[in-house]
Design a protein around this motif. Structure first.
Motif, PDB file in Angstrom:
ATOM      1  N   ARG A  67      18.409 -13.793 -11.112  1.00  0.00           N
ATOM      2  CA  ARG A  67      18.516 -13.794 -12.568  1.00  0.00           C
ATOM      3  C   ARG A  67      19.703 -12.933 -12.948  1.00  0.00           C
ATOM      4  O   ARG A  67      19.951 -11.892 -12.338  1.00  0.00           O
ATOM      5  CB  ARG A  67      17.251 -13.225 -13.208  1.00  0.00           C
ATOM      6  CG  ARG A  67      16.059 -14.112 -13.055  1.00  0.00           C
ATOM      7  CD  ARG A  67      14.827 -13.608 -13.792  1.00  0.00           C
ATOM      8  NE  ARG A  67      15.019 -12.393 -14.555  1.00  0.00           N
ATOM      9  CZ  ARG A  67      14.036 -11.557 -14.865  1.00  0.00           C
ATOM     10  NH1 ARG A  67      12.798 -11.810 -14.480  1.00  0.00           N
ATOM     11  NH2 ARG A  67      14.278 -10.463 -15.569  1.00  0.00           N
ATOM     12  N   LEU A  68      20.422 -13.352 -13.986  1.00  0.00           N
ATOM     13  CA  LEU A  68      21.613 -12.613 -14.402  1.00  0.00           C
ATOM     14  C   LEU A  68      21.305 -11.189 -14.836  1.00  0.00           C
ATOM     15  O   LEU A  68      22.085 -10.279 -14.554  1.00  0.00           O
ATOM     16  CB  LEU A  68      22.326 -13.340 -15.537  1.00  0.00           C
ATOM     17  CG  LEU A  68      23.245 -14.463 -15.133  1.00  0.00           C
ATOM     18  CD1 LEU A  68      23.930 -15.041 -16.357  1.00  0.00           C
ATOM     19  CD2 LEU A  68      24.276 -14.017 -14.128  1.00  0.00           C
ATOM     20  N   ASP A  69      20.195 -10.974 -15.508  1.00  0.00           N
ATOM     21  CA  ASP A  69      19.877  -9.608 -15.929  1.00  0.00           C
ATOM     22  C   ASP A  69      19.661  -8.701 -14.727  1.00  0.00           C
ATOM     23  O   ASP A  69      20.129  -7.565 -14.702  1.00  0.00           O
ATOM     24  CB  ASP A  69      18.691  -9.566 -16.893  1.00  0.00           C
ATOM     25  CG  ASP A  69      17.411 -10.152 -16.321  1.00  0.00           C
ATOM     26  OD1 ASP A  69      17.453 -10.942 -15.355  1.00  0.00           O
ATOM     27  OD2 ASP A  69      16.334  -9.822 -16.866  1.00  0.00           O
ATOM     28  N   ASN A  70      19.010  -9.221 -13.702  1.00  0.00           N
ATOM     29  CA  ASN A  70      18.805  -8.422 -12.482  1.00  0.00           C
ATOM     30  C   ASN A  70      20.116  -8.173 -11.745  1.00  0.00           C
ATOM     31  O   ASN A  70      20.346  -7.088 -11.214  1.00  0.00           O
ATOM     32  CB  ASN A  70      17.801  -9.107 -11.552  1.00  0.00           C
ATOM     33  CG  ASN A  70      16.389  -9.088 -12.113  1.00  0.00           C
ATOM     34  OD1 ASN A  70      16.050  -8.237 -12.940  1.00  0.00           O
ATOM     35  ND2 ASN A  70      15.578 -10.031 -11.699  1.00  0.00           N
ATOM     36  N   LEU A  71      20.991  -9.179 -11.719  1.00  0.00           N
ATOM     37  CA  LEU A  71      22.292  -9.002 -11.069  1.00  0.00           C
ATOM     38  C   LEU A  71      23.139  -7.991 -11.832  1.00  0.00           C
ATOM     39  O   LEU A  71      23.821  -7.153 -11.229  1.00  0.00           O
ATOM     40  CB  LEU A  71      23.025 -10.341 -10.954  1.00  0.00           C
ATOM     41  CG  LEU A  71      22.355 -11.388 -10.056  1.00  0.00           C
ATOM     42  CD1 LEU A  71      23.119 -12.704 -10.115  1.00  0.00           C
ATOM     43  CD2 LEU A  71      22.220 -10.883  -8.632  1.00  0.00           C
ATOM     44  N   ALA A  72      23.094  -8.036 -13.162  1.00  0.00           N
ATOM     45  CA  ALA A  72      23.843  -7.071 -13.970  1.00  0.00           C
ATOM     46  C   ALA A  72      23.315  -5.657 -13.733  1.00  0.00           C
ATOM     47  O   ALA A  72      24.099  -4.709 -13.623  1.00  0.00           O
ATOM     48  CB  ALA A  72      23.763  -7.434 -15.443  1.00  0.00           C
ATOM     49  N   ALA A  73      22.011  -5.512 -13.639  1.00  0.00           N
ATOM     50  CA  ALA A  73      21.430  -4.190 -13.357  1.00  0.00           C
ATOM     51  C   ALA A  73      21.884  -3.706 -11.984  1.00  0.00           C
ATOM     52  O   ALA A  73      22.272  -2.539 -11.827  1.00  0.00           O
ATOM     53  CB  ALA A  73      19.909  -4.251 -13.426  1.00  0.00           C
TER      54      ALA A  73
END
Length: 120
Positions: A67-73
């Motif tokens: 997920r993009l939010d997890n990758l950004a984190a």
């Protein structure tokens, strides 16, 4: 109008509508008056720089369930910075970036921040 008051109004500092971490930071607000007199407030268009303008930090190979939010984190330290991954990969639809396992995503610095000469 008093010249000092006019100067103060013309040179007043404005509070940004969005914090520096927002994709909309620095984008001006505008208003449109409709024929019936209704005023509609909106943000002016945000132009996304070409992906090649961003200095590459590393690449990520998409795995099933990413997920993009997890990758950004993981890479950027803030899940709300997912939009930077979108910009770096020229994505108009965020979900398209993680739809296909094996796709390589560019993880970059923001535009205007140079990377290390040997990065990549």
């Amino acid at each position: 109008m008093d010249p000092i008051e006019a100067f103060m109004q013309a040179n007043a500092l404005t509070t940004p509508l969005f914090p520096p971490t927002s994709r909309y930071h620095g984008i001006a607000a505008a208003q449109l008056t409709l024929p019936d007199g209704t005023t509609v407030a909106y943000l002016k268009r945000r132009f996304v720089p070409p992906p090649e303008n961003f200095a590459l930090l590393q690449e990520h190979m998409v795995a099933a369930g990413d997920r993009l939010d997890n990758l950004a984190a993981r890479y950027l330290g803030d899940p709300q910075q997912y939009w930077r991954i979108c910009d770096a990969n020229g994505a108009m639809r965020p979900d398209e970036l993680t739809e296909t396992a094996g796709r390589r995503l560019r993880i970059t610095l923001p535009e205007g921040i140079p990377g290390a000469p040997d990065a990549g």
